[in-house]
Scaffold this active site. Sequence first.
Site, PDB file in Angstrom:
ATOM      1  N   GLU A  24      30.677  49.961  30.634  1.00  0.00           N
ATOM      2  CA  GLU A  24      29.594  49.473  31.493  1.00  0.00           C
ATOM      3  C   GLU A  24      28.748  50.636  32.013  1.00  0.00           C
ATOM      4  OE1 GLU A  24      30.184  46.749  35.120  1.00  0.00           O
ATOM      5  OE2 GLU A  24      29.448  48.598  36.024  1.00  0.00           O
ATOM      6  N   PHE A  25      27.423  50.471  31.938  1.00  0.00           N
ATOM      7  CA  PHE A  25      26.489  51.462  32.485  1.00  0.00           C
ATOM      8  C   PHE A  25      25.545  50.769  33.456  1.00  0.00           C
ATOM      9  CE2 PHE A  25      27.709  52.943  28.263  1.00  0.00           C
ATOM     10  CZ  PHE A  25      28.074  54.247  28.517  1.00  0.00           C
ATOM     11  N   PRO A  28      19.530  53.948  35.413  1.00  0.00           N
ATOM     12  CA  PRO A  28      19.117  55.016  36.329  1.00  0.00           C
ATOM     13  C   PRO A  28      17.766  54.702  36.960  1.00  0.00           C
ATOM     14  CG  PRO A  28      19.767  55.905  34.197  1.00  0.00           C
ATOM     15  CD  PRO A  28      19.639  54.422  34.036  1.00  0.00           C
ATOM     16  N   TRP A  56      22.922  44.530  36.277  1.00  0.00           N
ATOM     17  CA  TRP A  56      21.696  43.888  36.754  1.00  0.00           C
ATOM     18  C   TRP A  56      21.759  43.865  38.274  1.00  0.00           C
ATOM     19  CZ3 TRP A  56      17.489  41.327  34.504  1.00  0.00           C
ATOM     20  CH2 TRP A  56      16.823  40.369  35.288  1.00  0.00           C
ATOM     21  N   HIS A  84      24.156  42.150  31.841  1.00  0.00           N
ATOM     22  CA  HIS A  84      24.582  41.358  33.003  1.00  0.00           C
ATOM     23  C   HIS A  84      23.359  40.614  33.533  1.00  0.00           C
ATOM     24  CE1 HIS A  84      28.126  44.257  34.174  1.00  0.00           C
ATOM     25  NE2 HIS A  84      27.950  44.229  32.865  1.00  0.00           N
ATOM     26  N   GLY A 115      26.284  37.144  41.661  1.00  0.00           N
ATOM     27  CA  GLY A 115      25.624  38.168  42.471  1.00  0.00           C
ATOM     28  C   GLY A 115      26.008  38.022  43.922  1.00  0.00           C
ATOM     29  N   TYR A 158      38.802  37.670  38.856  1.00  0.00           N
ATOM     30  CA  TYR A 158      39.335  38.507  39.932  1.00  0.00           C
ATOM     31  C   TYR A 158      40.855  38.425  39.977  1.00  0.00           C
ATOM     32  CZ  TYR A 158      34.445  38.363  40.860  1.00  0.00           C
ATOM     33  OH  TYR A 158      33.091  38.475  40.693  1.00  0.00           O
ATOM     34  N   LYS A 184      34.113  27.691  34.714  1.00  0.00           N
ATOM     35  CA  LYS A 184      33.177  28.529  33.945  1.00  0.00           C
ATOM     36  C   LYS A 184      33.533  28.504  32.458  1.00  0.00           C
ATOM     37  CE  LYS A 184      33.492  32.302  36.782  1.00  0.00           C
ATOM     38  NZ  LYS A 184      33.117  33.586  37.467  1.00  0.00           N
ATOM     39  N   GLN A 195      37.342  42.095  37.498  1.00  0.00           N
ATOM     40  CA  GLN A 195      37.083  43.092  38.521  1.00  0.00           C
ATOM     41  C   GLN A 195      38.047  44.261  38.293  1.00  0.00           C
ATOM     42  OE1 GLN A 195      35.399  44.719  40.494  1.00  0.00           O
ATOM     43  NE2 GLN A 195      35.083  43.294  42.184  1.00  0.00           N
TER      44      GLN A 195
END
Length: 308
Positions: A24-25, A28, A56, A84, A115, A158, A184, A195
């Site tokens: 995951e990134f 910037p 996101w 995302h 979110g 989670y 979901k 998570q």
Amino acid sequence: NLYFQSMSIRDLYHARASPFISLEFFPPKTELGTRNLMERMHRMTALDPLFITVTWGAGGTTAEKTLTLASLAQQTLNIPVCMHLTCTNTEKAIIDDALDRCYNAGIRNILALRGDPPIGEDWLDSQSNESPFKYAVDLVRYIKQSYGDKFCVGVAAYPEGHCEGEAEGHEQDPLKDLVYLKEKVEAGADFVITQLFYDVEKFLTFEMLFRERISQDLPLFPGLMPINSYLLFHRAAKLSHASIPPAILSRFPPEIQSDDNAVKSIGVDILIELIQEIYQRTSGRIKGFHFYTLNLEKAIAQIVSQSP
Ligand code: FAD
């Protein structure tokens, strides 16, 4: 290889037998930052990740930057990208625009999230009427209904329970969230990313429940964050409501806590052991490990190269 790059994570997962990682990134803030990150991502393709993801900002705060980075990565890295997308307090037009632009850029994987409210605000109850989305499941349903099989959709889970309601005195409870995770998956989610956590036992208990109650074979990726400094390790665990087992804490005696190199190297050992234990104790059922990179390269390169 255009075909490979536009494969769904579901198909990629089942096509690969040996253990692998994903990365995951986050986008910037500056153009220079993006250029530097692209170079780092290029180098990190040597670690052979199954896919990479781009975060996101809730409410669409990073929409342009996220879409730019995700499209650039999709078109230049030869690794499938998963973008995302969060949905609360977001107008449908923003979601549609993001999905259309992803599709046009060749991106076929979306991580559908709810979110969080900006710090200090609580818009969950006073949602703007313009957003038809309250929970992540609403976004999963929307993508599946409006886009059919165009997107492979992932969702969050989670292992220690989601932290909502803590302020009102409710404890984290994985069983409570499991009901909504099931919802979901029934809405069409194709894969699940968790998570971050450091307590293997808690993850293994969660994995068993997931297999019993939700799905035997849906790809489930444990989310892992390398330990880059003692302070950041504590902060990240606290922010994510992840517990740190005493056996892990005790590996950082006070005299080394401010020695970043020592902390990093112990952290690499801890992550390698954690991965091994999960892989072995799930008899290889868990074979993909998702890293929250924080856009950093070194620890992950070491974890991968030193893993047996
Ligand atoms: P949901 O699945 O909607 O769950 C949210 C809460 O509501 C849970 O407590 C759940 O139990 C409860 N709930 C769900 N459905 C119902 C229902 N029908 N009735 C009552 N309660 C319900 N955030 C970002 O802003 N950007 C990112 O890029 C981002 N990436 C992430 C990646 C991963 C892998 C993870 C684990 C989290 C990420 N987050 C990101 C954070 C995420 O947005 C928050 O954790 C958020 O609080 C929950 O999102 P969710 O998609 O799990 O929500």
